[in-house]
Design an enzyme around this catalytic site. Structure first.
Site, PDB file in Angstrom:
ATOM      1  N   TYR A 144      95.812  38.498  91.539  1.00  0.00           N
ATOM      2  CA  TYR A 144      95.173  39.216  90.432  1.00  0.00           C
ATOM      3  C   TYR A 144      94.122  38.305  89.803  1.00  0.00           C
ATOM      4  O   TYR A 144      94.338  37.098  89.653  1.00  0.00           O
ATOM      5  CB  TYR A 144      96.249  39.613  89.433  1.00  0.00           C
ATOM      6  N   ASP A 178     105.401  37.922  91.871  1.00  0.00           N
ATOM      7  CA  ASP A 178     104.916  38.950  90.960  1.00  0.00           C
ATOM      8  C   ASP A 178     105.101  40.290  91.670  1.00  0.00           C
ATOM      9  O   ASP A 178     104.429  40.593  92.651  1.00  0.00           O
ATOM     10  CB  ASP A 178     103.444  38.720  90.623  1.00  0.00           C
ATOM     11  N   LYS A 231     102.376  47.862  83.082  1.00  0.00           N
ATOM     12  CA  LYS A 231     102.152  48.750  84.206  1.00  0.00           C
ATOM     13  C   LYS A 231     103.335  49.709  84.407  1.00  0.00           C
ATOM     14  O   LYS A 231     103.712  50.428  83.495  1.00  0.00           O
ATOM     15  CB  LYS A 231     101.861  47.919  85.452  1.00  0.00           C
ATOM     16  N   ARG A 267     109.749  34.980  66.737  1.00  0.00           N
ATOM     17  CA  ARG A 267     108.932  34.461  67.829  1.00  0.00           C
ATOM     18  C   ARG A 267     109.780  34.037  69.018  1.00  0.00           C
ATOM     19  O   ARG A 267     109.336  34.051  70.163  1.00  0.00           O
ATOM     20  CB  ARG A 267     108.077  33.287  67.350  1.00  0.00           C
TER      21      ARG A 267
END
Length: 401
Positions: free
Chosen positions: A116, A188, A213, A63
């Site tokens: 976004y 971003d 993306k 993790r």
């Protein structure tokens, strides 16, 4: 792998293939191995304690970190020009891990007024629930930033190009004013990828990407990454990723992103070439009212885009004279371009934020469009098909089928 070049770093394309990996250290395997394990063993207790105490580099539990993940982080950090990175299970996981690591109750964050839609929800609804004030500012005029800063402001956050409009913000101008106020700037850069834009070179402090993306590029996984200075990334891993979100990217997904990364530069070149041809056609078509594409000569912020981007990328938005109804009808006539909500794939995709909002309001009545996003706007992600075929598909749809 270390190759010495006097006074010159290896090129972007070379690093996207080789950075951080030597096949001869992994039994000659040209492709990096996938470490499919949740936990790691130690020769003795002291060795485990040294890793936990950060006295030596090592791996404890999946993790927190994994060798496949570490290679991906190192490679993307090199391409972005960052000291380090932290990969996460999605773009939103990366953003959330960053915010929850750096912001506390009582802090303030300045964000651009258009983001976004899920980042809009996080900043508009999520962060305030934890006592963090979010201040929306129109950063297309960088001077607006100064009046919004208070003693409690910690970060400035924006996208460029912006999702879904494709509008461009001036990274250097915003960063200069933010740094004068003692603030860190987070960008971003998903729409551009490090192949076309590296915000750190223009003054930003931290960069985030949705690996889903362009960096992966094939529409077959979810992922995100935060990149910046080593100290901040250590904090994001130890707080945001380790226990605040726990949103770890799997070793298999890391391997697939590494595979996609190898062709990033050549893919982005073709995305950009195709998109410019499509944008020019749309700009000249009588049915189209407006096109927003960074490298289109008629785009008002074209000079800013060309200053900070090496190519226009594959993203644009456009609107029709026929408005909302015309947009919905035109989209339904498309035969090659898929109606889908993601972006950055090899396939061309189109979506309509207003139409999506109408459907979402049936479940979330409070949902609303971001500032500057009209009910007429369509977002178009241009893929790697032949540009002539994409243009023909759009023309027949615009002309009525």
């Amino acid at each position: 792998m270390t190759i010495h070049r006097p006074n010159r770093q290896l090129g972007f394309q070379t690093r996207s293939i080789h950075q951080g990996y030597d096949p001869l250290l992994e039994r000659g395997s040209v492709s990096p191995p996938i470490y499919m394990t949740s936990t790691f063993a130690f020769p003795n207790v002291a060795a485990a304690d040294a890793v936990v105490a950060d006295e030596v580099e090592g791996f404890l539990y999946g993790r927190e970190h994994n060798p496949t993940q570490a290679l991906l982080e190192q490679r993307v950090a090199s391409l972005e020009g960052a000291e380090a990175g932290v990969a996460a299970a999605s773009g939103m996981a990366a953003i959330s891990s960053l915010f929850f690591s750096l912001l506390s109750p009582g802090d303030e964050i300045i964000v651009h007024e258009t983001l976004y839609n899920n980042t809009t929800a996080l900043t508009g609804e999520g962060l305030p629930r934890f006592g963090i004030k979010v201040v929306k500012v129109d950063l297309s005029e960088p001077a607006n930033l100064t009046a919004a800063v208070t003693q409690k402001t910690r970060l400035v956050y924006f996208e460029t190009p912006i999702n879904p409009t494709g509008e461009v913000l001036d990274i250097a101008a915003i960063a200069t004013l933010a740094h004068q106020a003692g603030l860190r700037v987070v960008v971003d850069s998903t729409f551009a990828s490090p192949a076309l834009q590296r915000p750190l070179e223009h003054g930003a402090d931290i960069v985030v990407h949705s690996l889903t993306k362009y960096i992966n590029g094939h529409g077959d996984l979810l992922g995100g990454i935060v990149l910046g200075d080593a100290e901040t990334m250590h904090k994001v891993r130890g707080l945001g990723l380790r226990y605040l979100t726990g949103a770890t990217l799997s070793p298999m997904a890391c391997f697939l992103v590494l595979r996609g990364l190898k062709t990033l530069k050549v893919r982005m070149r073709q995305h950009s070439e195709n998109a410019l041809a499509v944008a020019q056609m749309l700009d000249a078509h009588p049915a189209v009212r407006i096109v927003r594409y960074p490298f289109l000569e008629s785009y008002p912020r074209n000079a800013i885009a060309r200053k900070q981007m090496a190519g226009g990328s594959g993203m644009m938005s456009f609107e029709l004279h026929a408005g909302y109804d015309g947009a919905m009808a035109m989209m339904d006539r498309l035969k090659l371009i898929a109606r889908a909500v993601s972006l950055g794939d090899v396939e061309s995709l189109i979506m309509h934020p207003g139409g999506l909002l109408q459907a979402r309001r049936k479940v979330y009545p409070e949902a609303k469009l971001g500032t500057g996003v009209t009910m007429d706007l369509m977002r178009l992600s241009i893929g790697l098909e032949d540009a002539e075929d994409l243009i023909d598909d759009l023309k027949q749809a615009l002309d009525g089928g």
